[in-house]
Design an enzyme around this catalytic site. Structure first.
Site, PDB file in Angstrom:
ATOM      1  N   GLU A 113      60.291  34.429 -33.562  1.00 54.36           N
ATOM      2  CA  GLU A 113      61.013  33.602 -34.333  1.00 54.36           C
ATOM      3  C   GLU A 113      60.110  32.139 -34.736  1.00 54.36           C
ATOM      4  O   GLU A 113      59.691  31.564 -33.760  1.00 54.36           O
ATOM      5  CB  GLU A 113      62.243  33.425 -33.519  1.00 54.36           C
ATOM      6  N   CYS A 127      59.132  24.562 -35.900  1.00 48.98           N
ATOM      7  CA  CYS A 127      59.071  25.062 -34.482  1.00 48.98           C
ATOM      8  C   CYS A 127      58.283  26.188 -34.311  1.00 48.98           C
ATOM      9  O   CYS A 127      58.998  27.323 -34.971  1.00 48.98           O
ATOM     10  CB  CYS A 127      60.377  24.900 -33.964  1.00 48.98           C
ATOM     11  N   CYS A 134      58.475  34.969 -22.307  1.00 49.90           N
ATOM     12  CA  CYS A 134      57.749  33.967 -21.674  1.00 49.90           C
ATOM     13  C   CYS A 134      57.541  34.637 -20.295  1.00 49.90           C
ATOM     14  O   CYS A 134      58.753  35.344 -19.868  1.00 49.90           O
ATOM     15  CB  CYS A 134      58.735  32.848 -21.641  1.00 49.90           C
ATOM     16  N   CYS A 138      63.044  29.339 -16.634  1.00 46.64           N
ATOM     17  CA  CYS A 138      63.622  28.272 -16.506  1.00 46.64           C
ATOM     18  C   CYS A 138      65.135  28.677 -16.753  1.00 46.64           C
ATOM     19  O   CYS A 138      65.438  29.635 -17.694  1.00 46.64           O
ATOM     20  CB  CYS A 138      63.393  27.196 -17.683  1.00 46.64           C
ATOM     21  N   CYS A 141      67.118  28.536 -20.211  1.00 48.23           N
ATOM     22  CA  CYS A 141      66.557  28.880 -21.183  1.00 48.23           C
ATOM     23  C   CYS A 141      66.683  30.378 -21.727  1.00 48.23           C
ATOM     24  O   CYS A 141      66.564  31.169 -20.645  1.00 48.23           O
ATOM     25  CB  CYS A 141      65.012  28.593 -21.402  1.00 48.23           C
ATOM     26  N   GLU A 190      55.128  29.890 -23.512  1.00 45.17           N
ATOM     27  CA  GLU A 190      54.687  28.493 -22.812  1.00 45.17           C
ATOM     28  C   GLU A 190      53.168  28.565 -23.496  1.00 45.17           C
ATOM     29  O   GLU A 190      52.355  29.211 -23.246  1.00 45.17           O
ATOM     30  CB  GLU A 190      54.675  28.722 -21.451  1.00 45.17           C
ATOM     31  N   SER A 243      58.333  19.089 -20.657  1.00 47.15           N
ATOM     32  CA  SER A 243      60.007  19.553 -20.616  1.00 47.15           C
ATOM     33  C   SER A 243      60.140  19.042 -19.118  1.00 47.15           C
ATOM     34  O   SER A 243      59.713  19.896 -18.258  1.00 47.15           O
ATOM     35  CB  SER A 243      59.954  21.181 -20.628  1.00 47.15           C
ATOM     36  N   HIS A 245      63.036  17.809 -17.633  1.00 42.21           N
ATOM     37  CA  HIS A 245      64.524  18.076 -17.225  1.00 42.21           C
ATOM     38  C   HIS A 245      65.362  17.911 -15.690  1.00 42.21           C
ATOM     39  O   HIS A 245      66.441  17.774 -15.489  1.00 42.21           O
ATOM     40  CB  HIS A 245      64.621  19.590 -17.294  1.00 42.21           C
ATOM     41  N   CYS A 363      67.164  24.674 -29.621  1.00 40.42           N
ATOM     42  CA  CYS A 363      66.190  24.646 -28.554  1.00 40.42           C
ATOM     43  C   CYS A 363      66.655  25.557 -27.492  1.00 40.42           C
ATOM     44  O   CYS A 363      67.910  25.425 -27.084  1.00 40.42           O
ATOM     45  CB  CYS A 363      66.123  23.242 -27.859  1.00 40.42           C
TER      46      CYS A 363
HETATM   47  N1  SAH Z   1      57.917  26.755 -23.094  1.00 35.12           N
HETATM   48  C1  SAH Z   1      57.651  25.409 -23.626  1.00 35.12           C
HETATM   49  C2  SAH Z   1      58.089  25.157 -25.299  1.00 35.12           C
HETATM   50  C3  SAH Z   1      59.178  25.916 -25.747  1.00 35.12           C
HETATM   51  S1  SAH Z   1      60.934  25.350 -25.026  1.00 35.12           S
HETATM   52  C4  SAH Z   1      58.381  24.497 -22.973  1.00 35.12           C
HETATM   53  O1  SAH Z   1      59.123  24.697 -21.955  1.00 35.12           O
HETATM   54  O2  SAH Z   1      58.316  23.202 -23.056  1.00 35.12           O
HETATM   55  C5  SAH Z   1      61.269  24.086 -26.263  1.00 35.12           C
HETATM   56  C6  SAH Z   1      62.329  23.030 -25.501  1.00 35.12           C
HETATM   57  O3  SAH Z   1      63.753  23.561 -25.545  1.00 35.12           O
HETATM   58  C7  SAH Z   1      61.910  22.732 -23.961  1.00 35.12           C
HETATM   59  O4  SAH Z   1      61.994  21.381 -23.683  1.00 35.12           O
HETATM   60  C8  SAH Z   1      63.008  23.608 -23.011  1.00 35.12           C
HETATM   61  O5  SAH Z   1      63.085  22.931 -22.001  1.00 35.12           O
HETATM   62  C9  SAH Z   1      64.074  23.190 -23.995  1.00 35.12           C
HETATM   63  N2  SAH Z   1      65.084  23.985 -23.906  1.00 35.12           N
HETATM   64  C10 SAH Z   1      65.148  25.384 -23.555  1.00 35.12           C
HETATM   65  N3  SAH Z   1      66.428  25.977 -23.186  1.00 35.12           N
HETATM   66  C11 SAH Z   1      67.251  24.931 -23.627  1.00 35.12           C
HETATM   67  C12 SAH Z   1      68.589  25.125 -23.923  1.00 35.12           C
HETATM   68  N4  SAH Z   1      69.338  26.035 -23.755  1.00 35.12           N
HETATM   69  N5  SAH Z   1      69.220  24.027 -24.582  1.00 35.12           N
HETATM   70  C13 SAH Z   1      68.373  22.966 -24.868  1.00 35.12           C
HETATM   71  N6  SAH Z   1      67.130  22.938 -24.747  1.00 35.12           N
HETATM   72  C14 SAH Z   1      66.581  23.986 -24.029  1.00 35.12           C
HETATM   73 FE1  SF4 Z   2      59.569  29.476 -21.076  1.00 37.17          FE
HETATM   74 FE2  SF4 Z   2      59.801  26.894 -21.936  1.00 37.17          FE
HETATM   75 FE3  SF4 Z   2      61.886  28.597 -21.967  1.00 37.17          FE
HETATM   76 FE4  SF4 Z   2      60.888  27.702 -19.794  1.00 37.17          FE
HETATM   77  S1  SF4 Z   2      61.742  26.699 -21.293  1.00 37.17           S
HETATM   78  S2  SF4 Z   2      61.589  29.699 -20.063  1.00 37.17           S
HETATM   79  S3  SF4 Z   2      58.942  27.677 -20.247  1.00 37.17           S
HETATM   80  S4  SF4 Z   2      60.193  28.994 -23.077  1.00 37.17           S
END
Ligand code: SAH
Ligand code: SF4
Length: 388
Positions: A113, A127, A134, A138, A141, A190, A243, A245, A363
């Site tokens: 995507e 994006c 992945c 997390c 996510c 990632e 990221s 958090h 996101c």
């Molecule tokens: N794997 C990488 C890049 C992809 S995620 C990373 O983790 O940085 C893109 C962003 O969206 C990251 O900051 C991630 O933490 C955030 N994200 C993941 N799940 C989310 C959610 N459910 N709501 C809002 N942001 C989220």
């Molecule tokens: Fe993977 Fe980024 Fe999602 Fe974490 S936030 S599970 S590193 S895509």
């Protein structure tokens, strides 16, 4: 989100004809090698490569006949060996807010995507995904619930950008008022577990004779793969987003298991040493607002302490729900108060407006199978959120 989302099936092209090598998405060196293998004479190789590279990446041609400075017999030979075709777009969805989500089948079973987010000004970010699935998990996510299928190649990353340009009609790339101006590696996967291909993709995207997307307009977001952060900066000059958090190890490990391997002290050290870091080139720290988890004034102060001495900005991301997620988004007032505290300490802390939620394009909502999810389920989730 009462209005219906638009869901269009725009293409049904077959898989690429077997035996033909797809040139779009390849590097200059790869294209040159293929031309040499095909028999282009050494003394003409550099010139031919430059011409074809420019046709592919500046003009976005999909038809050999458009290459007006290439002689007919050579064009015929090129067409025999190579294809300019794009992979199949399985689905394109357009959100009520203009966000576009593409599901592209790069190869059988390899579906990714990408999400185009138009800005209010005449700019916009694509994006892109760097992996299918992945390896990390997390907790907040959606992509984290999908196991890793495989890394994407640089070609597959670049193709995401090219196909969006096709859809937006933004060829040649000198096109005035073009909207696709920035690239963020914030899709599936990632990027720093696929650093080589990501770096090569950035080389291709930023090439001056091609799409010419400046390296400062490319942001790579990582969950914190510490040993890869320095090399990424050296190799690509790209902007860095972390990221984060959570600003203490206990909480961060709880919601992001990678923190166990690379705890905050190591992560912040890598950030301080990021090549080219300055006030003009700050690191973005992403902070997802999870109700009752990481959103109190105490957490904000913890964050300020952690960032001390780092040219930084903070991006507050309202948590985007997905079916089966355990968290809720913090209340708006809570997010604003959190932002004000960070602001007072001298850091910009914009709240990222959620985009494309109705099509699960925001996101952390990406997942290859998401197209299978029932739209009604998503709508119900949104209704519950708005009712709060
Ligand atoms: N794997 C990488 C890049 C992809 S995620 C990373 O983790 O940085 C893109 C962003 O969206 C990251 O900051 C991630 O933490 C955030 N994200 C993941 N799940 C989310 C959610 N459910 N709501 C809002 N942001 C989220
Ligand atoms: Fe993977 Fe980024 Fe999602 Fe974490 S936030 S599970 S590193 S895509």
């Amino acid at each position: 989100m009462g209005r219906a989302m638009s869901k269009t099936l725009i293409s049904n092209t077959p898989e690429p004809v077997t035996g033909k090598i797809r040139l779009p998405g390849l590097s200059r060196a790869q294209i040159s090698q293929h031309l040499a293998d095909m028999g282009v004479e050494p003394k003409k190789l550099k010139m031919r490569t430059a011409q074809i590279f420019q046709w592919i990446y500046n003009f976005g041609v999909t038809d050999w006949n458009q290459m007006s400075n290439v002689a007919k017999p050579l064009k015929a030979k090129l067409a025999e060996h190579f294809t300019l075709d794009r992979p199949e777009i399985v689905e394109r969805q357009i959100s009520v807010d203009g966000t576009r989500k593409y599901l592209v089948r790069m190869a059988p079973g390899i579906e990714v995507e990408s999400v185009f987010i138009p800005d209010v000004s005449s700019s916009g970010a694509l994006c892109v995904s760097s992996q299918v699935g992945c390896t990390l998990t997390c907790k907040f996510c959606h992509t984290g619930t999908q196991r890793l299928v495989r890394n994407l190649t640089a070609q597959e990353i670049v193709l995401q950008v090219m196909m969006t340009r096709d859809d937006l009609g933004e060829w040649p790339t000198t096109f005035e008022n073009r909207k696709l101006t920035n690239i963020v590696f914030m899709g599936m996967g990632e990027p720093l577990y696929n650093t080589d291909e990501v770096a090569q993709a950035i080389d291709i995207l930023s090439d001056d004779t091609g799409m010419a997307i400046g390296r400062r307009r490319v942001t790579v977001s990582t969950s914190g793969v510490v040993p890869e952060i320095g090399p990424l900066g050296e190799r690509t000059n790209a902007m860095l987003a972390i990221s984060l958090h959570a600003a203490n190890d206990d909480l961060r490990t709880q919601i992001m298991p990678i923190n166990k391997k690379y705890p905050l002290a190591d992560l912040m050290e890598a950030c301080r040493n990021y090549p080219g870091l300055s006030n003009a080139r700050r690191i973005t720290f992403e902070y997802v607002m999870l109700k009752g988890i990481n959103d109190t004034p105490k957490h904000a102060r913890e964050l300020i302490n952690l960032l001390k001495g780092i040219p930084a900005k903070v991006n507050l991301i309202p948590f985007n729900p997905w079916p089966g997620s355990d968290y809720e988004c913090s209340d708006w007032e809570t997010i604003e108060r959190f932002g004000q505290i960070i602001n007072k300490a001298g850091y910009a802390a914009p709240i990222r407006t959620p985009r494309g939620r109705d099509i699960l394009a925001a996101c952390g909502q990406l997942k290859s199978e998401s197209e299978k999810m029932r739209a009604s389920e998503i709508k119900k989730m949104e209704k519950r959120r708005l009712a709060k």
